[in-house]
Write a protein that holds these residues in place. Structure first.
Motif, PDB file in Angstrom:
ATOM      1  N   GLU A  63       0.582  -1.154   0.470  1.00 50.35           N
ATOM      2  CA  GLU A  63       0.165   0.442  -0.225  1.00 50.35           C
ATOM      3  C   GLU A  63       0.893   1.380   0.419  1.00 50.35           C
ATOM      4  OE1 GLU A  63      -2.903   0.825  -0.442  1.00 50.35           O
ATOM      5  OE2 GLU A  63      -3.407  -2.089  -0.829  1.00 50.35           O
ATOM      6  N   ALA A  64       2.701   1.877  -0.810  1.00 48.11           N
ATOM      7  CA  ALA A  64       2.682   2.464  -0.467  1.00 48.11           C
ATOM      8  C   ALA A  64       2.132   3.325  -1.464  1.00 48.11           C
ATOM      9  CB  ALA A  64       4.249   2.543  -0.854  1.00 48.11           C
ATOM     10  N   LEU A  65       2.145   4.474  -1.712  1.00 45.74           N
ATOM     11  CA  LEU A  65       1.500   5.806  -2.492  1.00 45.74           C
ATOM     12  C   LEU A  65       2.222   5.909  -3.688  1.00 45.74           C
ATOM     13  CD1 LEU A  65      -0.836   6.916  -3.659  1.00 45.74           C
ATOM     14  CD2 LEU A  65      -0.264   8.793  -1.960  1.00 45.74           C
ATOM     15  N   LEU A  66       2.805   5.012  -4.976  1.00 45.54           N
ATOM     16  CA  LEU A  66       3.484   5.478  -5.940  1.00 45.54           C
ATOM     17  C   LEU A  66       2.796   5.964  -6.713  1.00 45.54           C
ATOM     18  CD1 LEU A  66       4.398   1.542  -6.259  1.00 45.54           C
ATOM     19  CD2 LEU A  66       4.892   3.384  -5.108  1.00 45.54           C
ATOM     20  N   SER A  67       3.237   7.244  -7.506  1.00 44.99           N
ATOM     21  CA  SER A  67       2.959   8.108  -8.810  1.00 44.99           C
ATOM     22  C   SER A  67       3.757   7.638 -10.109  1.00 44.99           C
ATOM     23  CB  SER A  67       3.708   9.544  -8.509  1.00 44.99           C
ATOM     24  OG  SER A  67       2.823   9.517  -7.114  1.00 44.99           O
ATOM     25  N   GLY A  68       3.156   8.390 -11.076  1.00 50.64           N
ATOM     26  CA  GLY A  68       2.901   7.746 -12.090  1.00 50.64           C
ATOM     27  C   GLY A  68       2.311   8.122 -13.267  1.00 50.64           C
ATOM     28  N   ARG A  69       2.089   7.482 -15.006  1.00 52.07           N
ATOM     29  CA  ARG A  69       1.486   7.465 -15.511  1.00 52.07           C
ATOM     30  C   ARG A  69       0.805   6.626 -16.651  1.00 52.07           C
ATOM     31  NH1 ARG A  69       2.605  10.944 -19.683  1.00 52.07           N
ATOM     32  NH2 ARG A  69       0.413  12.064 -19.580  1.00 52.07           N
ATOM     33  N   VAL A  70       0.083   5.895 -16.861  1.00 50.56           N
ATOM     34  CA  VAL A  70      -0.344   5.664 -18.298  1.00 50.56           C
ATOM     35  C   VAL A  70      -1.030   6.044 -19.177  1.00 50.56           C
ATOM     36  CG1 VAL A  70      -1.775   3.292 -18.668  1.00 50.56           C
ATOM     37  CG2 VAL A  70      -0.839   3.713 -16.208  1.00 50.56           C
ATOM     38  N   GLU A  71      -0.362   5.379 -20.600  1.00 52.92           N
ATOM     39  CA  GLU A  71      -0.620   6.197 -22.176  1.00 52.92           C
ATOM     40  C   GLU A  71      -1.608   5.171 -22.335  1.00 52.92           C
ATOM     41  OE1 GLU A  71       2.135  10.028 -21.689  1.00 52.92           O
ATOM     42  OE2 GLU A  71       2.531   8.263 -23.234  1.00 52.92           O
ATOM     43  N   LEU A  72      -2.204   5.239 -23.823  1.00 50.37           N
ATOM     44  CA  LEU A  72      -2.629   5.050 -24.279  1.00 50.37           C
ATOM     45  C   LEU A  72      -1.612   5.239 -26.062  1.00 50.37           C
ATOM     46  CD1 LEU A  72      -4.501   2.702 -26.143  1.00 50.37           C
ATOM     47  CD2 LEU A  72      -6.837   3.667 -26.076  1.00 50.37           C
ATOM     48  N   ARG A  73      -1.066   4.008 -26.605  1.00 51.06           N
ATOM     49  CA  ARG A  73      -0.440   4.661 -28.162  1.00 51.06           C
ATOM     50  C   ARG A  73      -0.349   3.854 -29.093  1.00 51.06           C
ATOM     51  NH1 ARG A  73       3.886   6.333 -23.864  1.00 51.06           N
ATOM     52  NH2 ARG A  73       5.567   4.933 -25.781  1.00 51.06           N
ATOM     53  N   ASP A  96      -2.025  11.873 -14.465  1.00 49.27           N
ATOM     54  CA  ASP A  96      -1.331  11.895 -13.601  1.00 49.27           C
ATOM     55  C   ASP A  96      -1.491  10.954 -12.729  1.00 49.27           C
ATOM     56  OD1 ASP A  96       1.445  13.490 -14.801  1.00 49.27           O
ATOM     57  OD2 ASP A  96       0.521  14.654 -13.114  1.00 49.27           O
ATOM     58  N   MET A  97      -1.142  10.292 -12.210  1.00 47.84           N
ATOM     59  CA  MET A  97      -1.961   9.393 -11.588  1.00 47.84           C
ATOM     60  C   MET A  97      -1.209   8.816  -9.990  1.00 47.84           C
ATOM     61  SD  MET A  97      -3.233   6.192 -14.601  1.00 47.84           S
ATOM     62  CE  MET A  97      -4.374   6.891 -15.830  1.00 47.84           C
ATOM     63  N   HIS A  98      -1.801   7.675  -8.863  1.00 49.98           N
ATOM     64  CA  HIS A  98      -1.537   7.145  -8.223  1.00 49.98           C
ATOM     65  C   HIS A  98      -1.908   6.055  -8.210  1.00 49.98           C
ATOM     66  CE1 HIS A  98       0.149  10.818  -6.444  1.00 49.98           C
ATOM     67  NE2 HIS A  98      -1.342  11.126  -5.949  1.00 49.98           N
ATOM     68  N   TRP A  99      -0.622   4.894  -7.484  1.00 49.51           N
ATOM     69  CA  TRP A  99      -1.644   3.951  -7.218  1.00 49.51           C
ATOM     70  C   TRP A  99      -0.172   3.483  -5.912  1.00 49.51           C
ATOM     71  CZ3 TRP A  99       0.408   4.662 -12.371  1.00 49.51           C
ATOM     72  CH2 TRP A  99       2.228   4.392 -12.699  1.00 49.51           C
ATOM     73  N   GLY A 100      -1.083   1.993  -5.651  1.00 54.60           N
ATOM     74  CA  GLY A 100      -0.894   1.474  -4.158  1.00 54.60           C
ATOM     75  C   GLY A 100       0.652   0.435  -4.605  1.00 54.60           C
ATOM     76  N   GLY A 101       1.480   0.100  -3.674  1.00 55.86           N
ATOM     77  CA  GLY A 101       2.297  -0.635  -4.182  1.00 55.86           C
ATOM     78  C   GLY A 101       3.567  -0.828  -3.518  1.00 55.86           C
ATOM     79  N   PRO A 102       4.397  -1.745  -3.645  1.00 57.37           N
ATOM     80  CA  PRO A 102       4.208  -2.233  -5.461  1.00 57.37           C
ATOM     81  C   PRO A 102       3.700  -3.643  -5.580  1.00 57.37           C
ATOM     82  CG  PRO A 102       6.931  -2.102  -4.409  1.00 57.37           C
ATOM     83  CD  PRO A 102       5.590  -1.888  -3.184  1.00 57.37           C
ATOM     84  N   PRO A 103       2.611  -2.475  -6.574  1.00 57.19           N
ATOM     85  CA  PRO A 103       1.401  -4.019  -6.760  1.00 57.19           C
ATOM     86  C   PRO A 103       2.120  -4.976  -7.193  1.00 57.19           C
ATOM     87  CG  PRO A 103       1.572  -2.569  -8.733  1.00 57.19           C
ATOM     88  CD  PRO A 103       2.912  -1.723  -7.647  1.00 57.19           C
ATOM     89  N   SER A 104       1.288  -6.039  -7.285  1.00 56.10           N
ATOM     90  CA  SER A 104       1.818  -7.721  -8.272  1.00 56.10           C
ATOM     91  C   SER A 104       0.406  -7.993  -8.624  1.00 56.10           C
ATOM     92  CB  SER A 104       2.119  -8.761  -7.162  1.00 56.10           C
ATOM     93  OG  SER A 104       0.683  -8.347  -6.050  1.00 56.10           O
TER      94      SER A 104
END
Length: 283
Positions: free
Chosen positions: A164-174, A224-232
């Motif tokens: 549940e560590a709060l991680l930041s990143g991005r996801v794009e569709l290309r 810009d996004m957040h997700w819990g992690g490191p996810p598995s």
């Protein structure tokens, strides 16, 4: 008790194109979609929309006494669920790891579990507590979104306990493929989602991530996004091979269940401004 627990960018035409939104899919003859940026929708309004179903886990409590072959029975059910990629967690009786299984968290709904048991002519052990995931109320990919992507990179198994560590990143569709990054640089890895995340197109024509259980919008691709992690996540070998063939080669980055950073701030405004105190707990 122990608990174990993703060229040339040819874009799909969409409603957003007519509005001239930079980074959204552009109009013209197309095959696959691109969306690398998106404006923030009204997440407060979106979060106020009713859920699809109650989203509750179901628990089937076990009861004593333990049979004399409890160790053998528990191991058999543990192995069955693990072989099906449906073992989300287990609890053991006694003071150490060598006690009999007395709890199993399954990656199936109760209806799926009962049908599985019936198909195999098994008897459910009464001394083991079983828990079942809530049903998913949306498809993995909506009809509206299906034509714009090459492949949907999400787990075929349900999700168990996560870091549940709060991680930041991005996801794009290309060009019909999904790319992710940790941090806010250009996404360059093949993004992979939890099974509870689905793809749709909203009323303004943007590709969005939805929670397949609640139906709620979690993010527009390109935010810009957040997700819990490191996810598995469980990655089926055949699916991984197809992702690499369609969109790779490249490293797969499990982004799990991403949420727009602005949606997160809408829920927890004190995280945007440390001078804003969090709301008191509801009674």
């Amino acid at each position: 008790m122990r608990i174990f627990n993703l060229l040339p960018l040819i874009a799909l035409s969409c409603a957003a194109c007519s509005q001239g939104n930079e980074g959204a899919a552009a109009s013209g003859p197309t095959e696959y979609a691109t969306q690398t940026q998106a404006p923030t929708p009204d997440y407060k309004a979106l979060m106020a929309e009713p859920r699809l179903g109650d989203g509750s886990w179901v628990r089937r409590d076990g009861s004593p006494p333990l049979p004399s072959n409890a160790m053998e029975i528990g191991q058999a059910w543990y192995d069955r669920l693990e072989a099906r990629n449906a073992l989300l967690g287990a609890g053991f009786g006694g003071k150490g790891p060598d006690g009999p299984v007395n709890m199993l968290d399954t990656g199936m709904t109760e209806a799926e579990f009962l049908a599985w048991v019936d198909d195999n002519d098994w008897t459910i052990p009464q001394h083991i507590t079983f828990s079942f995931v809530p049903p998913m109320n949306l498809p993995a990919v909506s009809d509206a979104a299906d034509g714009g992507i090459r492949i949907w990179p999400a787990s075929t198994a349900r999700t168990g306990a996560q870091n549940e560590a709060l991680l930041s990143g991005r996801v794009e569709l290309r060009d019909g493929c999904f790319y992710g990054s940790e941090g806010f640089g250009t996404p360059d890895k093949l993004a992979f989602f939890h099974g509870e995340i689905g793809l749709d197109i909203d009323d303004e024509g943007y590709y969005i991530l939805r929670d397949r259980v609640s139906g709620h919008v979690r993010a527009r691709l390109g935010e810009d996004m957040h997700w819990g992690g490191p996810p598995s996540a469980y990655i089926d070998p055949e699916l991984e091979k197809e992702i690499q063939e369609q969109c790779g080669p490249g490293e797969i980055l499990v982004v799990g269940s991403p949420e727009s950073r602005e949606r997160f701030y809408a829920q927890y405004p004190h995280t945007r401004d440390p001078n804003v105190l969090p709301s008191p707990p509801s009674e």
